[in-house]
Every structure is written in C-alpha cells, then in structure tokens.
Scaffold this motif. Sequence first.
Motif, PDB file in Angstrom:
ATOM      1  N   LEU A   1       0.870  -1.184  -0.060  1.00  0.00           N
ATOM      2  CA  LEU A   1       0.063   0.056  -0.032  1.00  0.00           C
ATOM      3  C   LEU A   1       0.849   1.234  -0.013  1.00  0.00           C
ATOM      4  CD1 LEU A   1      -3.045  -1.061   2.508  1.00  0.00           C
ATOM      5  CD2 LEU A   1      -2.658  -1.614   0.132  1.00  0.00           C
ATOM      6  N   GLU A   2       2.058   1.269   0.716  1.00  0.00           N
ATOM      7  CA  GLU A   2       2.728   2.567   0.810  1.00  0.00           C
ATOM      8  C   GLU A   2       3.383   2.611  -0.574  1.00  0.00           C
ATOM      9  OE1 GLU A   2       5.690   1.377   3.527  1.00  0.00           O
ATOM     10  OE2 GLU A   2       4.519   1.486   5.219  1.00  0.00           O
ATOM     11  N   GLY A   3       3.995   1.541  -1.442  1.00  0.00           N
ATOM     12  CA  GLY A   3       4.161   1.634  -2.651  1.00  0.00           C
ATOM     13  C   GLY A   3       3.233   2.254  -3.653  1.00  0.00           C
ATOM     14  N   GLY A   4       1.976   1.776  -3.734  1.00  0.00           N
ATOM     15  CA  GLY A   4       0.853   2.345  -4.309  1.00  0.00           C
ATOM     16  C   GLY A   4       0.954   3.828  -4.019  1.00  0.00           C
ATOM     17  N   ALA A   5       0.817   4.169  -2.888  1.00  0.00           N
ATOM     18  CA  ALA A   5       0.712   5.614  -2.206  1.00  0.00           C
ATOM     19  C   ALA A   5       1.829   6.500  -2.885  1.00  0.00           C
ATOM     20  CB  ALA A   5       0.506   5.821  -0.652  1.00  0.00           C
ATOM     21  N   ALA A   6       3.018   5.982  -3.018  1.00  0.00           N
ATOM     22  CA  ALA A   6       3.884   6.706  -3.272  1.00  0.00           C
ATOM     23  C   ALA A   6       3.991   6.868  -4.824  1.00  0.00           C
ATOM     24  CB  ALA A   6       5.408   6.036  -3.180  1.00  0.00           C
ATOM     25  N   ALA A   7       3.545   6.098  -5.599  1.00  0.00           N
ATOM     26  CA  ALA A   7       3.176   6.358  -7.085  1.00  0.00           C
ATOM     27  C   ALA A   7       2.077   7.383  -7.139  1.00  0.00           C
ATOM     28  CB  ALA A   7       2.689   5.103  -7.830  1.00  0.00           C
ATOM     29  N   CYS A   8       1.096   7.532  -6.393  1.00  0.00           N
ATOM     30  CA  CYS A   8       0.327   8.439  -6.585  1.00  0.00           C
ATOM     31  C   CYS A   8       0.704   9.853  -6.004  1.00  0.00           C
ATOM     32  CB  CYS A   8      -0.994   7.988  -5.690  1.00  0.00           C
ATOM     33  SG  CYS A   8      -2.140   6.642  -6.268  1.00  0.00           S
ATOM     34  N   ALA A   9       1.489   9.763  -4.830  1.00  0.00           N
ATOM     35  CA  ALA A   9       2.170  11.048  -4.791  1.00  0.00           C
ATOM     36  C   ALA A   9       3.000  11.661  -5.830  1.00  0.00           C
ATOM     37  CB  ALA A   9       3.051  10.850  -3.280  1.00  0.00           C
ATOM     38  N   ALA A  10       3.877  10.661  -6.559  1.00  0.00           N
ATOM     39  CA  ALA A  10       4.361  11.564  -7.596  1.00  0.00           C
ATOM     40  C   ALA A  10       3.409  12.027  -8.752  1.00  0.00           C
ATOM     41  CB  ALA A  10       5.502  10.254  -8.074  1.00  0.00           C
ATOM     42  N   ALA A  11       2.492  11.306  -8.866  1.00  0.00           N
ATOM     43  CA  ALA A  11       1.399  11.980  -9.805  1.00  0.00           C
ATOM     44  C   ALA A  11       0.602  13.187  -9.049  1.00  0.00           C
ATOM     45  CB  ALA A  11       0.523  10.693 -10.359  1.00  0.00           C
ATOM     46  N   GLY A  12       0.919  13.433  -8.099  1.00  0.00           N
ATOM     47  CA  GLY A  12       0.212  14.584  -7.380  1.00  0.00           C
ATOM     48  C   GLY A  12      -1.015  14.309  -7.077  1.00  0.00           C
ATOM     49  N   ILE A  13      -1.560  13.164  -6.514  1.00  0.00           N
ATOM     50  CA  ILE A  13      -3.012  12.701  -6.336  1.00  0.00           C
ATOM     51  C   ILE A  13      -2.875  11.990  -4.956  1.00  0.00           C
ATOM     52  CG2 ILE A  13      -3.776  12.827  -8.553  1.00  0.00           C
ATOM     53  CD1 ILE A  13      -3.683   9.698  -8.439  1.00  0.00           C
ATOM     54  N   PRO A  14      -4.223  11.906  -4.301  1.00  0.00           N
ATOM     55  CA  PRO A  14      -4.344  11.298  -3.028  1.00  0.00           C
ATOM     56  C   PRO A  14      -4.969   9.883  -3.072  1.00  0.00           C
ATOM     57  CG  PRO A  14      -6.222  12.839  -3.305  1.00  0.00           C
ATOM     58  CD  PRO A  14      -5.234  13.031  -4.404  1.00  0.00           C
ATOM     59  N   VAL A  15      -4.724   8.918  -2.200  1.00  0.00           N
ATOM     60  CA  VAL A  15      -5.411   7.631  -2.563  1.00  0.00           C
ATOM     61  C   VAL A  15      -6.708   8.013  -1.428  1.00  0.00           C
ATOM     62  CG1 VAL A  15      -5.598   5.331  -1.940  1.00  0.00           C
ATOM     63  CG2 VAL A  15      -3.433   6.608  -2.504  1.00  0.00           C
ATOM     64  N   ALA A  16      -8.055   8.078  -2.039  1.00  0.00           N
ATOM     65  CA  ALA A  16      -8.955   8.870  -1.183  1.00  0.00           C
ATOM     66  C   ALA A  16      -9.922   7.665  -0.887  1.00  0.00           C
ATOM     67  CB  ALA A  16      -9.832   9.620  -2.219  1.00  0.00           C
ATOM     68  N   GLY A  17      -9.540   6.572  -0.713  1.00  0.00           N
ATOM     69  CA  GLY A  17     -10.470   5.299  -0.536  1.00  0.00           C
ATOM     70  C   GLY A  17      -9.931   4.138  -1.146  1.00  0.00           C
ATOM     71  N   GLY A  18     -11.119   3.064  -0.980  1.00  0.00           N
ATOM     72  CA  GLY A  18     -10.894   2.187  -1.720  1.00  0.00           C
ATOM     73  C   GLY A  18     -11.574   0.791  -1.137  1.00  0.00           C
ATOM     74  N   HIS A  19     -11.033  -0.384  -1.414  1.00  0.00           N
ATOM     75  CA  HIS A  19     -11.933  -1.673  -0.980  1.00  0.00           C
ATOM     76  C   HIS A  19     -10.942  -2.598  -0.722  1.00  0.00           C
ATOM     77  CE1 HIS A  19     -15.244  -4.196  -0.347  1.00  0.00           C
ATOM     78  NE2 HIS A  19     -15.039  -4.947  -0.998  1.00  0.00           N
ATOM     79  N   THR A  20     -11.258  -3.483   0.297  1.00  0.00           N
ATOM     80  CA  THR A  20     -10.245  -4.615   0.324  1.00  0.00           C
ATOM     81  C   THR A  20     -11.142  -6.072   0.644  1.00  0.00           C
ATOM     82  OG1 THR A  20     -10.406  -4.305   2.867  1.00  0.00           O
ATOM     83  CG2 THR A  20      -8.573  -3.117   1.849  1.00  0.00           C
ATOM     84  N   ILE A  21     -10.200  -7.107   0.104  1.00  0.00           N
ATOM     85  CA  ILE A  21     -10.932  -8.306   0.475  1.00  0.00           C
ATOM     86  C   ILE A  21      -9.722  -9.599   0.854  1.00  0.00           C
ATOM     87  CG2 ILE A  21     -12.852  -8.120  -0.979  1.00  0.00           C
ATOM     88  CD1 ILE A  21     -11.293  -9.734  -3.298  1.00  0.00           C
ATOM     89  N   ASP A  22     -10.103 -10.579   1.208  1.00  0.00           N
ATOM     90  CA  ASP A  22      -9.265 -11.590   1.698  1.00  0.00           C
ATOM     91  C   ASP A  22      -9.389 -12.449   0.485  1.00  0.00           C
ATOM     92  OD1 ASP A  22      -7.719 -13.557   2.713  1.00  0.00           O
ATOM     93  OD2 ASP A  22      -8.925 -14.093   4.323  1.00  0.00           O
ATOM     94  N   SER A  23      -8.103 -12.456  -0.462  1.00  0.00           N
ATOM     95  CA  SER A  23      -8.022 -13.273  -1.381  1.00  0.00           C
ATOM     96  C   SER A  23      -7.072 -14.471  -1.513  1.00  0.00           C
ATOM     97  CB  SER A  23      -8.134 -12.505  -2.827  1.00  0.00           C
ATOM     98  OG  SER A  23      -6.716 -11.918  -2.554  1.00  0.00           O
ATOM     99  N   VAL A  24      -7.379 -15.294  -2.304  1.00  0.00           N
ATOM    100  CA  VAL A  24      -6.367 -16.300  -2.252  1.00  0.00           C
ATOM    101  C   VAL A  24      -4.825 -16.160  -3.015  1.00  0.00           C
ATOM    102  CG1 VAL A  24      -5.663 -18.746  -3.463  1.00  0.00           C
ATOM    103  CG2 VAL A  24      -8.008 -18.285  -2.705  1.00  0.00           C
ATOM    104  N   GLU A  25      -4.828 -15.095  -3.865  1.00  0.00           N
ATOM    105  CA  GLU A  25      -3.805 -14.389  -4.487  1.00  0.00           C
ATOM    106  C   GLU A  25      -3.587 -13.052  -4.184  1.00  0.00           C
ATOM    107  OE1 GLU A  25      -2.667 -16.329  -8.625  1.00  0.00           O
ATOM    108  OE2 GLU A  25      -4.911 -16.190  -8.479  1.00  0.00           O
ATOM    109  N   PRO A  26      -2.517 -12.651  -4.160  1.00  0.00           N
ATOM    110  CA  PRO A  26      -2.399 -11.055  -3.813  1.00  0.00           C
ATOM    111  C   PRO A  26      -2.660 -10.214  -5.036  1.00  0.00           C
ATOM    112  CG  PRO A  26      -0.122 -12.093  -3.977  1.00  0.00           C
ATOM    113  CD  PRO A  26      -1.025 -13.032  -3.977  1.00  0.00           C
ATOM    114  N   ILE A  27      -3.560  -9.401  -4.805  1.00  0.00           N
ATOM    115  CA  ILE A  27      -4.010  -8.422  -5.878  1.00  0.00           C
ATOM    116  C   ILE A  27      -4.069  -7.062  -5.652  1.00  0.00           C
ATOM    117  CG2 ILE A  27      -5.978  -7.977  -7.372  1.00  0.00           C
ATOM    118  CD1 ILE A  27      -7.067 -10.807  -6.877  1.00  0.00           C
TER     119      ILE A  27
END
Length: 352
Positions: free
Chosen positions: A126-152
């Motif tokens: 999640l930190e890596g994703g937030a870092a890419a968003c910060a580089a684009a000048g945008i916030p991560v404003a929310g989202g959705h999570t699930i428990d899954s068999v494979e990481p997505i």
Amino acid sequence: MNDTDTAAEPRLTSLSHGGGCGCKIAPGVLSELLRAAPALPVPPDLLVGTATSDDAAVWRLNDEQALVATTDFFMPIVDDPHDFGRIAATNAISDVYAMGGRPIMALALVGMPISVLSRTTIGRILEGGAAACAAAGIPVAGGHTIDSVEPIYGLVALGLVHPDRVRKNAGARPGDVLVLGKPLGTGILSAALKKGQLDPAGYAEMIATTTKLNTPGPDLAAVEGVHALTDVTGFGLAGHALEMARGSGCDLRIDWDRVPVMSIVRGLLGRGFVTGASGRNWDSYGAAVDLPQGFADHERALLTDPQTSGGLLVSCAATAVDEVLSIFARHDFQTAAVIGEATAGAGRLVIR
C-alpha cells in the motif's frame, strides 16, 4: 503468522499464477465475453465507452471538463512489496494520461491472502501504491479490501480533461507517424525474475520503466496534430496497435528494427524466457498481423510480450513529429522513437 514476520513468507511472485499485465484475460476470450453483454443505449455525454476497447471511460461534465475514469489491478510481477505497489499504481494511472487527462485522485483495490502475508508486507504494498500516487500529485482517497487467495493490488484512477482534448485510440489517419514512448520487454524480464535469472542491473531497468509515469499524455493531447493515443500494456505492442488500427479504420505499419527494446531483453529471449501470455496474445489476434518472411519466433514473442506499465503509442501528423518527440524528451523519455506509420487499409498490422 506474526504481523511483522516477513522472513517466513513466500516470494510474492510464487503466490500468483500470472504477474502484472501478463495475467490479463487473452484478447480473443475477452472479445467473446464482451459480445455476450447486452447492448445498451449510449448517453450523449459518454464521450468514450467500450466501443474501441480504449484505455478509460470519459464522461462530459460540462463544456470545459470531462471525467476520465479507469481501473486496473493485477497480481505481483516482482517480489519486493513496495515495488509491486508502485508498479501497479503507476500502471493504473497511465490510463488517465493515455486519454490526455490529468489524474485527480485514486481509490485502492486490495485483495490479500491475510493468512499468508504479514501486515507489514501488505502495508509495504500500500505504501508503494501511495508513493506512485504522490508522484502523480494525487491522493489515495479510499478503496476496498478483500481476503483473497492470490495477492491483488491496483487502483481506480480518476482524472479530468477538456472535452476537446480527449485523445482516443481510434483517431489515427493515413499518413500519420507512429511514436512509442517506452522500450519493450517487461514481460520477458518478469519471466526471468520469476525463475531467479534476472540480475540486479536488469531488475533496476525493469523498475525504472514500470514505475515511470506517462506524464507526457496531457501535453501530447494538447498538440493539434496528435490524432490518437493509447498505452501499450497486457496485449503487447501488436495487440494495442491492432486496436488502434481497427478503431481508426486504417492499417498500421511498424518498422521492427526501430522499436526500442530494453537492453538485456533479447539476450533473455535467446535463453528462452517468454511469458505464456505472449502466446495467448498471438493466438487471439495473429491472423490480423502480417509478419515479414523469416521473422523469428522469439521476435514474435517480443512483439506480443505483455507490457506492464508500458509506454504511450502516439499517432500524429508528420508535421507534429518533432513536437511530439520534444514533449517526450522534456518529460525525460529519452528512448521515445518513431516506429512506423499509418496507411490506408482495413485495420491490419504490418511488421516490416
């Protein structure tokens, strides 16, 4: 598992049956699935929908603004969790740039095997994703999570563009010149990585290109002579060029020796490192591609190699080429290159 016990965890890539954009459903199968969906009326304010398999949907808000909306997510292409998050987020944001838009915010899409991966590892993704968003000048404003068999992991990415500056993948014109913004080869590098055969220099090159935001997009869309724009991702250069050709009602001709390729990719190809997705891509659309006599199988694998967070493919008037290349250079895309042209035709891809 202890919340911080990362030493006992398996490699991220070992948990996914396909990594990055290589885990996309094959284009032929996807076409069948989409044909089964009911045809619905297209509202007049929907400027871009599903008709030409474009990079994002675009909805006109008013005379000055249109909303660009897209989503992209996939399974790990690398083992470092922070790098995985950065790559996935960069790839998702790219679809906004590919429409000529400027991103404004993102929502995170997170599916994780919480009994297999520690909270520390998931947090780093999640930190890596937030870092890419910060580089684009945008916030991560929310989202959705699930428990899954494979990481997505991935994003819903939203952006804004002037309605007159929307650049579709379907506007190429005969006589246009084709420019590609990034070198090919991420699928091949990922195949080598998964088998433990990618050296540190190769890994560094892979991370550098997959985490490089396609920021030239809005500036390219502002050029009157830029007629079509898309990004090259899971269907490979051939697949996304074919989408442009079919949507535009013309042929695209690519000079294969002018296509930029990452430095060690052909060496890895010679050692047999290819993805299963490259073969599935060819099976889906190869009948619409004309190859030169003697075109080697490993070169065909590169032509169809799934690109994760790949480069922008531009179709522009010949008079606009210098400006297009200047824009890429200004955004530090030094390997951007002219790779071919659009000609009159019925939607085929010709490699020469």
